[in-house]
Every structure is written in structure tokens, then in C-alpha cells.
Write an enzyme that holds these catalytic residues in place. Structure first.
Site, PDB file in Angstrom:
ATOM      1  N   HIS A 148       0.694  -1.076   0.288  1.00 51.06           N
ATOM      2  CA  HIS A 148      -0.094   0.040  -0.012  1.00 51.06           C
ATOM      3  C   HIS A 148       0.932   1.302   0.124  1.00 51.06           C
ATOM      4  O   HIS A 148       0.280   2.184  -0.308  1.00 51.06           O
ATOM      5  CB  HIS A 148      -0.998   0.021   1.161  1.00 51.06           C
ATOM      6  CG  HIS A 148      -0.361   0.070   2.604  1.00 51.06           C
ATOM      7  ND1 HIS A 148      -0.115  -0.946   3.314  1.00 51.06           N
ATOM      8  CD2 HIS A 148      -0.275   1.109   3.315  1.00 51.06           C
ATOM      9  CE1 HIS A 148       0.577  -0.560   4.460  1.00 51.06           C
ATOM     10  NE2 HIS A 148       0.408   0.445   4.485  1.00 51.06           N
ATOM     11  N   ASP A 178       0.444  -7.537   0.488  1.00 54.34           N
ATOM     12  CA  ASP A 178       0.946  -6.145   0.693  1.00 54.34           C
ATOM     13  C   ASP A 178       2.376  -6.226   0.826  1.00 54.34           C
ATOM     14  O   ASP A 178       3.206  -6.194   1.812  1.00 54.34           O
ATOM     15  CB  ASP A 178       0.382  -5.952   2.122  1.00 54.34           C
ATOM     16  CG  ASP A 178       0.478  -4.667   2.584  1.00 54.34           C
ATOM     17  OD1 ASP A 178       0.828  -3.565   1.599  1.00 54.34           O
ATOM     18  OD2 ASP A 178      -0.094  -3.877   3.599  1.00 54.34           O
ATOM     19  N   GLY A 249       2.933   5.577   9.747  1.00 55.05           N
ATOM     20  CA  GLY A 249       4.212   5.576   9.338  1.00 55.05           C
ATOM     21  C   GLY A 249       5.257   4.300   9.266  1.00 55.05           C
ATOM     22  O   GLY A 249       6.163   4.533   8.834  1.00 55.05           O
ATOM     23  N   SER A 251       4.219   1.586   8.365  1.00 51.36           N
ATOM     24  CA  SER A 251       4.132   0.467   7.194  1.00 51.36           C
ATOM     25  C   SER A 251       5.469   0.157   6.632  1.00 51.36           C
ATOM     26  O   SER A 251       6.137   1.108   6.281  1.00 51.36           O
ATOM     27  CB  SER A 251       3.048   1.284   6.136  1.00 51.36           C
ATOM     28  OG  SER A 251       1.889   0.864   6.749  1.00 51.36           O
ATOM     29  N   SER A 266       2.060  -4.348   7.897  1.00 51.00           N
ATOM     30  CA  SER A 266       0.950  -4.098   6.912  1.00 51.00           C
ATOM     31  C   SER A 266       0.038  -2.957   7.706  1.00 51.00           C
ATOM     32  O   SER A 266      -0.212  -1.755   7.111  1.00 51.00           O
ATOM     33  CB  SER A 266       0.224  -5.261   6.480  1.00 51.00           C
ATOM     34  OG  SER A 266      -1.195  -4.940   5.708  1.00 51.00           O
TER      35      SER A 266
END
Length: 295
Positions: A148, A178, A249, A251, A266
Site C-alpha cells: 500500500h 501487501d 508511518g 508501514s 501491513s
């Protein structure tokens, strides 16, 4: 003088009975094989039932839920965030139907969302994410991050002002999975390693997560092959569920145990003040998809 064996009364009848028993009774080996086949049939039926329950939860399409199949416990564990109303949970249970007793439902505070934010660390467009693992294919070097993140930026930078370019997003997958792959084009940037393998995680494993917002935190793997339906963010399958905290942040940041690379951050709920539930994309799926290796 020849000795004649004494005749026991009823011997003929007894021998006939023993012979008949030997011909009709199953051998110990046959009985064990039958018991094994019965157990396997029951196990297969139970696995199919749990798979059907998991699919029914998916088809209920309730945002803010995550679930995984606990085969050892014979149940499907559903985790619902604070956005899921009692009515929505009732709809989910109704969708499962007569197999609803196989559901275990638990609540967590906050919202399940991809942990994307504007800020600091690796930057793309208006967003900040975290670098996961440096990987290589021969002499070429790349890094993995969340899909993402890769979806929202064509080029990544080492600073928020976008002065120091890292390189382009070569591939990105989200939802469904992801993970994303970014190439190092800037030869002035270091890309150290430190990981020797990328095995499967296991329930109960003590793990560590690092992210650009909240730093380094530890916790435990609580579920495998989890499916999460992010609020407004799509559905992702095959995730590692943990009780490690994370924040926007973080991720794409790495989940690991020692020198073993396990996953990419994720999304999840909560924060690192009150705690939370966080989901990770298994890194070995990304390594296979992109034909790269950790180092």
C-alpha cells in the site's frame, strides 16, 4: 507301546469356533488402519468446515474485522475493531449460519487501517513509510516495503524534501497481498543487510518490529494466515497477526526474530502507548514473488 493323545471333549467344536473367529475378526493391523482412516476423514471434514466458516466471514464484508483459522482449537478467531457495531457483528454471525459455534469473536480498540502517514524515513509523494528488508538479486540491490506504500509513490527518497532519491517502485501489490519492491539507483546510499534466512513465523514466537514512527517494539505472534478487512483500505490475506504495537508511518517496516526476517508491517489498530494488534505480510511471499533474497 504307542501312546495315543487323550481326546478332550468338545475339542472339535472349540476348534471350529476358533477358526470361525480367526476368519471373521479384523486383525489388529486392520483395526488400526480403520481407526486411522476414520480419524483422517473427521480431520478433513473439520478442515473443510473451518474453511467454509472463514469464507463466510469474508463474504459478510464487515470492515474492521480480521480473522484466522485455529485448526488446533477447531475454531475461527475473529477480531473486530471499535468501528464494528453490534449489528454488524450480528450480521457476520448470521452469515456463518449453523456453524456459528465455531466462531470466537474478540474486540480490540482503535481501527484496523494500513499504517500510512505523511512524515519521515522513506518518502514517496505525500507519504512516509518504513523500509522493510534490503534484498538482492545477483549484483542488483533493492528494498521491500508495504504494497500500500508502493501503490502511492513511483519514486522514493531518503528525505522529506525529496532531495536525495533512492529509486523507483518496480512492483507493488495491494490489496490481496501487501508488498512492494524498490530499486536502489543512488550508488551513494548504503544498503546494509544482517539477515540470514526468511522462515515461516509460528504462533507463540517472540518477535521484534521496527518502524520509522514508533521505533522498536517486541511482542508475540498470536495467529497465522490471518485475513484482515481494513476500514476503507481493502482486504489482505495470509498475514501474521501479533500483539506488537505500531503506528502510522511504520508501514513496510520489518518484523524479525534475531537474524530471521519474518514480515513487513501491513496495518493494525491501537498505538504504542496503549498497545494494539498489528498484522504483517510474510516476507517469504515477497521474496518468492520478486525472486530476491535477504542478506
Amino acid at each position: 507301546m504307542r501312546r495315543t493323545a487323550a481326546r478332550i471333549p468338545g475339542t472339535t467344536a472349540l476348534l471350529a469356533l476358533l477358526t470361525a473367529t480367526a476368519l471373521t475378526a479384523p486383525s489388529p493391523g486392520a483395526a488400526a488402519a480403520t481407526a486411522t482412516a476414520t480419524a483422517l476423514t473427521r480431520t478433513a471434514a473439520g478442515t473443510e468446515r473451518l474453511a467454509a466458516v472463514s469464507e463466510a466471514v469474508l463474504n459478510a464484508e464487515v470492515d474492521g474485522t480480521a480473522w484466522y483459522v485455529d485448526r488446533a482449537g477447531g475454531r475461527v478467531v475473529v477480531t473486530a475493531d471499535s468501528t464494528v457495531s453490534p449489528a454488524a457483528l450480528a450480521e457476520l454471525v448470521h452469515a456463518v449460519g449453523p456453524d456459528a459455534p465455531a466462531l470466537t469473536v474478540q474486540r480490540v480498540p482503535g481501527r484496523f487501517t494500513p499504517l500510512l502517514a505523511a512524515g519521515d524515513a522513506v518518502y514517496g509523494g505525500r507519504y512516509r513509510c518504513s523500509l522493510g528488508f534490503n534484498v538482492a538479486d545477483g549484483g542488483a540491490h533493492y528494498f521491500l516495503t508495504a504494497g500500500h506504500c508502493g501503490n502511492v509513490a513511483a519514486t522514493w527518497y531518503a528525505d522529506g524534501a525529496h532531495r536525495t532519491a533512492i529509486g523507483p517502485t518496480l512492483a507493488s501489490t495491494f490489496p490481496g497481498h501487501d508488498y512492494a519492491l524498490v530499486r536502489y539507483d543512488n550508488e551513494a546510499l548504503d544498503h546494509p543487510g544482517g539477515f540470514t534466512s526468511a522462515p515461516d513465523a509460528y504462533v507463540g514466537e517472540a518477535v521484534t518490529r521496527t518502524g520509522s514512527t514508533s521505533g522498536t517494539h517486541t511482542g508475540t505472534v498470536t495467529g497465522l494466515d490471518a485475513t484482515v478487512r481494513y476500514t476503507g483500505g481493502g482486504t489482505v490475506r495470509g498475514l501474521i497477526q501479533t500483539d506488537v504495537c505500531a503506528e502510522p508511518g511504520d508501514s513496510g517496516g520489518p518484523l524479525y526474530e534475531g537474524d530471521k526476517a519474518l514480515g513487513l508491517t501491513s496495518g493494525g489498530s491501537g498505538d504504542c502507548t496503549t498497545g494494539g494488534t498489528t498484522f504483517f505480510q510474510p516476507v517469504n511471499a515477497a521474496l518468492t514473488a520478486y525472486d530476491v533474497s535477504v542478506y
